[in-house]
Design a protein around this motif. Structure first.
Motif, PDB file in Angstrom:
ATOM      1  N   ALA A 309       0.834  -1.203   0.000  1.00  0.00           N
ATOM      2  CA  ALA A 309       0.000   0.000   0.000  1.00  0.00           C
ATOM      3  C   ALA A 309       0.871   1.255   0.000  1.00  0.00           C
ATOM      4  O   ALA A 309       0.613   2.205  -0.750  1.00  0.00           O
ATOM      5  CB  ALA A 309      -0.922   0.001   1.215  1.00  0.00           C
ATOM      6  N   LEU A 310       1.922   1.254   0.834  1.00  0.00           N
ATOM      7  CA  LEU A 310       2.830   2.407   0.865  1.00  0.00           C
ATOM      8  C   LEU A 310       3.554   2.569  -0.460  1.00  0.00           C
ATOM      9  O   LEU A 310       3.759   3.704  -0.930  1.00  0.00           O
ATOM     10  CB  LEU A 310       3.837   2.236   2.011  1.00  0.00           C
ATOM     11  N   LEU A 311       3.956   1.441  -1.080  1.00  0.00           N
ATOM     12  CA  LEU A 311       4.613   1.528  -2.378  1.00  0.00           C
ATOM     13  C   LEU A 311       3.681   2.114  -3.432  1.00  0.00           C
ATOM     14  O   LEU A 311       4.087   2.963  -4.251  1.00  0.00           O
ATOM     15  CB  LEU A 311       5.091   0.136  -2.818  1.00  0.00           C
ATOM     16  N   ALA A 312       2.421   1.670  -3.440  1.00  0.00           N
ATOM     17  CA  ALA A 312       1.451   2.191  -4.409  1.00  0.00           C
ATOM     18  C   ALA A 312       1.253   3.696  -4.231  1.00  0.00           C
ATOM     19  O   ALA A 312       1.163   4.450  -5.211  1.00  0.00           O
ATOM     20  CB  ALA A 312       0.122   1.459  -4.262  1.00  0.00           C
ATOM     21  N   ILE A 313       1.191   4.139  -2.974  1.00  0.00           N
ATOM     22  CA  ILE A 313       1.035   5.577  -2.707  1.00  0.00           C
ATOM     23  C   ILE A 313       2.259   6.343  -3.193  1.00  0.00           C
ATOM     24  O   ILE A 313       2.143   7.408  -3.816  1.00  0.00           O
ATOM     25  CB  ILE A 313       0.808   5.805  -1.203  1.00  0.00           C
ATOM     26  N   ALA A 314       3.467   5.796  -2.916  1.00  0.00           N
ATOM     27  CA  ALA A 314       4.702   6.475  -3.317  1.00  0.00           C
ATOM     28  C   ALA A 314       4.834   6.537  -4.841  1.00  0.00           C
ATOM     29  O   ALA A 314       5.228   7.574  -5.395  1.00  0.00           O
ATOM     30  CB  ALA A 314       5.908   5.758  -2.708  1.00  0.00           C
ATOM     31  N   ILE A 315       4.512   5.436  -5.525  1.00  0.00           N
ATOM     32  CA  ILE A 315       4.599   5.419  -6.987  1.00  0.00           C
ATOM     33  C   ILE A 315       3.667   6.466  -7.584  1.00  0.00           C
ATOM     34  O   ILE A 315       4.044   7.195  -8.511  1.00  0.00           O
ATOM     35  CB  ILE A 315       4.246   4.019  -7.528  1.00  0.00           C
ATOM     36  N   ARG A 316       2.484   6.573  -7.053  1.00  0.00           N
ATOM     37  CA  ARG A 316       1.526   7.554  -7.575  1.00  0.00           C
ATOM     38  C   ARG A 316       2.037   8.975  -7.367  1.00  0.00           C
ATOM     39  O   ARG A 316       1.930   9.823  -8.273  1.00  0.00           O
ATOM     40  CB  ARG A 316       0.169   7.369  -6.894  1.00  0.00           C
ATOM     41  N   ILE A 396      -4.524  14.909  -6.464  1.00  0.00           N
ATOM     42  CA  ILE A 396      -4.538  13.712  -7.309  1.00  0.00           C
ATOM     43  C   ILE A 396      -3.622  12.638  -6.727  1.00  0.00           C
ATOM     44  O   ILE A 396      -3.969  11.452  -6.687  1.00  0.00           O
ATOM     45  CB  ILE A 396      -4.118  14.071  -8.744  1.00  0.00           C
ATOM     46  N   ALA A 397      -2.453  13.050  -6.269  1.00  0.00           N
ATOM     47  CA  ALA A 397      -1.510  12.080  -5.707  1.00  0.00           C
ATOM     48  C   ALA A 397      -2.086  11.384  -4.482  1.00  0.00           C
ATOM     49  O   ALA A 397      -1.810  10.199  -4.243  1.00  0.00           O
ATOM     50  CB  ALA A 397      -0.203  12.782  -5.343  1.00  0.00           C
TER      51      ALA A 397
END
Length: 572
Positions: A309-316, A396-397
């Motif tokens: 979940a943290l990776l998905a947030i960071a990638i976005r 958006i992020a």
């Protein structure tokens, strides 16, 4: 009887939670998920397992269709670059990065299964974000980008998921994935466009409002099923069909039918969205019980889900930064093009043919050239007036919440997938973590960054200008020397005067009397419909040119529909 009781209690619970959510200022989807999480641990509650096909083939198509119908086609076109990057490129990047993370953290999982899980957690759910954003006054362009992303990214992730699942048993080269994706998109667009055009054609010939609305309920499935049978993206076909219907309905389908359809679809969307968020929370205990500690402990599985979940947030966040820079560059470039469009307009006014417009169909038709130039100029003004900055980028992020589609898509993984129970729990943890973490804090983020809302004073001025355009068209109809009833007889002057006054074309008090053998009500209805139809044509014309913002055109169309529906109801 038991199913009936469960359904009744479910609807009552959804309505109650939604009403409470409005009072406490929390988006209803978030409240429903939290309620479901708590209820899942109640003693005596049976295990909740949702057949994924129900979500993906029964619930998802009508939800996407209902959202696509209300998406302004011109705004979707103008911001297609941003929508494409978020819904396709970002989905692919998230799938790859998450896949490598899962393959590294879960030895023995394999890249194919890892990428399949990456595809599962890659699409965002815009329901919670847009519901929060609209309540807090986010600008319409930002909302359109989020809604557009939510419409398309499900299709991207499901196509990637299908490719990854195929690779579980056979080797699939990367070029094949790209080819399959392109073919799936092309076929889906063609199927969706055909179904959209055909449904509008058929429905425009129905005179029964109930039958018309009933037929609209099957349109998403008429697009979804053939596309899936042809190996394409069914959800993308549904989105295209919805966009076509939303764009063409005001021109071909009666106003009263559209109003009835809109009310019914809003009710269906509310119940379906609420139900899947509630059921999403109810699945937690079931997923925990299914996880086998012998292969991968529950605690470790939850930890992997949190990292993902943290990776998905960071990638976005990393992806949105250059996207915002690109959008700002587009606005700067549009500013520099202002003088170019003015010069081109001057050339056309002098009867000269601008070089950049001397190719293509209609190149010798000055009127078509003027329309093309005017449309491009309006698009250019849109990028200038609706300038996108870092504040909108932050929103958006932080709007990358995952939802029920992630949980349902995970359950489509084949039974022989390695660590399948753990993968389902990981997908659930990613969905719930992003939904609650980002969803509950999004109002705070929006207030902190102070995203400028739409300019209401400019909207009011533009709306007055739009009404003047419509009134001018109405005046042309009323002043036409050949104005006559369908049977060729003239309208009574007192009827014309009354309609003129009501359309605010000219404040002329009705004078004179109506002969005893004339029915003034029928003449009034006929003339009002004639004038309103002319105003509707003008409204569609300015909409096609992008002359005004979509929010104003939507407001004006709604008021127009209500006026038209009154006289169409009398006609029936």
């Amino acid at each position: 009887m038991e199913l009936t009781i469960i359904a009744v209690l479910g609807v009552i619970s959804i309505v109650a939670v939604a009403a409470l959510s409005r009072r406490i200022g929390v988006a209803a989807p978030l409240s429903l998920v939290m309620v479901g999480l708590v209820l899942s641990f109640m003693p005596g509650l049976p295990h909740i397992e949702i057949e994924p096909e129900i979500i993906l083939t029964v619930v998802l198509p009508p939800l996407l269709y209902a959202a696509a119908v209300h998406m302004p086609a011109i705004d979707f076109r103008r911001d297609f670059k941003a929508i494409f990057r978020l819904s396709v490129v970002l989905v692919a990047v998230t799938t790859l990065c998450s896949g490598y993370l899962f393959a590294w953290l879960i030895p023995g999982l394999g890249l194919a299964a890892a990428f399949a899980l990456g595809a599962v957690i890659s699409p965002t759910d815009a329901v919670a974000a847009t519901s929060v954003g609209k309540k807090l006054g986010l600008p319409s362009r930002l909302t359109t980008i989020l809604e557009g992303e939510g419409l398309v990214n499900d299709a991207s992730s499901l196509v990637l998921l299908a490719s990854a699942v195929s690779a579980l048993h056979t080797s699939v080269p990367l070029w094949r994935v790209g080819t399959d994706f392109a073919v799936a998109v092309v076929i889906a667009v063609l199927v969706g466009a055909f179904v959209g055009l055909a449904s509008v054609f058929v429905r425009s010939r129905l005179t029964d409002t109930v039958a018309n609305t009933a037929l609209s309920f099957v349109v998403p499935f008429l697009a979804f099923l053939p596309a899936e049978e042809l190996g394409a993206s069914g959800v993308l076909a549904v989105v295209v069909a919805g966009l076509v219907n939303g764009n063409l309905s005001p021109r071909f389908i009666r106003a009263r039918d559209r109003l009835a359809e809109n009310t019914n679809w809003m009710t269906i969307s509310f119940l379906l969205e609420s139900a899947i968020f509630l059921l999403m929370g109810l699945q937690l205990r079931t997923l925990l019980d299914q996880t086998d500690d012998a292969h991968l402990p529950v605690a470790g599985t939850i930890g992997i889900g949190l990292l993902a979940a943290l990776l998905a947030i960071a990638i976005r966040a990393l992806f949105v930064a250059p996207l915002v820079s690109s959008l700002r560059h587009d606005a700067d470039r549009a500013e520099s093009y202002r003088s170019v469009f003015d010069d081109l307009a001057d050339q056309l006014a002098r009867g000269e043919l601008p070089r950049r417009f001397d190719r293509g169909p209609g190149k010798k038709d000055p009127e078509r050239l003027r329309k093309r130039l005017d449309q491009r100029k309006r698009d250019n003004e849109f990028f200038i007036n609706e300038r996108f900055g870092w504040r909108g980028g932050v929103v958006i992020a932080w709007s990358g919440m995952r939802g029920a589609v992630t949980v349902a898509a995970a359950q489509t993984l084949p039974p022989d997938t390695p660590f399948r129970p753990q993968l389902l729990l990981i997908a659930f943890i990613v969905a719930v973590t992003t939904l609650l973490l980002q969803g509950l804090t999004l109002p705070w983020v929006i207030k902190k960054v102070r995203v400028p809302a739409d300019d209401t004073s400019a909207d009011r001025a533009a709306y007055v200008e739009l009404l003047e355009d419509l009134s001018q068209r109405a005046a042309e109809v009323l002043d036409d020397p050949g104005l006559a009833r369908p049977d060729g007889t003239p309208f009574e002057p007192v009827v014309v005067a009354r309609v003129r006054e009501e359309t605010a074309v000219r404040r002329v008090p009705p004078t004179g009397t109506v002969p005893d053998d004339v029915d003034p009500r029928e003449q009034y209805r006929e003339l009002s419909l004639l004038v309103l139809s002319a105003e509707q044509d003008e409204l569609l014309r300015v909409r096609s040119m992008g002359a005004y913002s979509s929010r104003l055109l939507t407001f004006a169309q709604d008021r127009m529909d209500r006026r038209l529906a009154q006289f169409q109801q009398a006609e029936a």
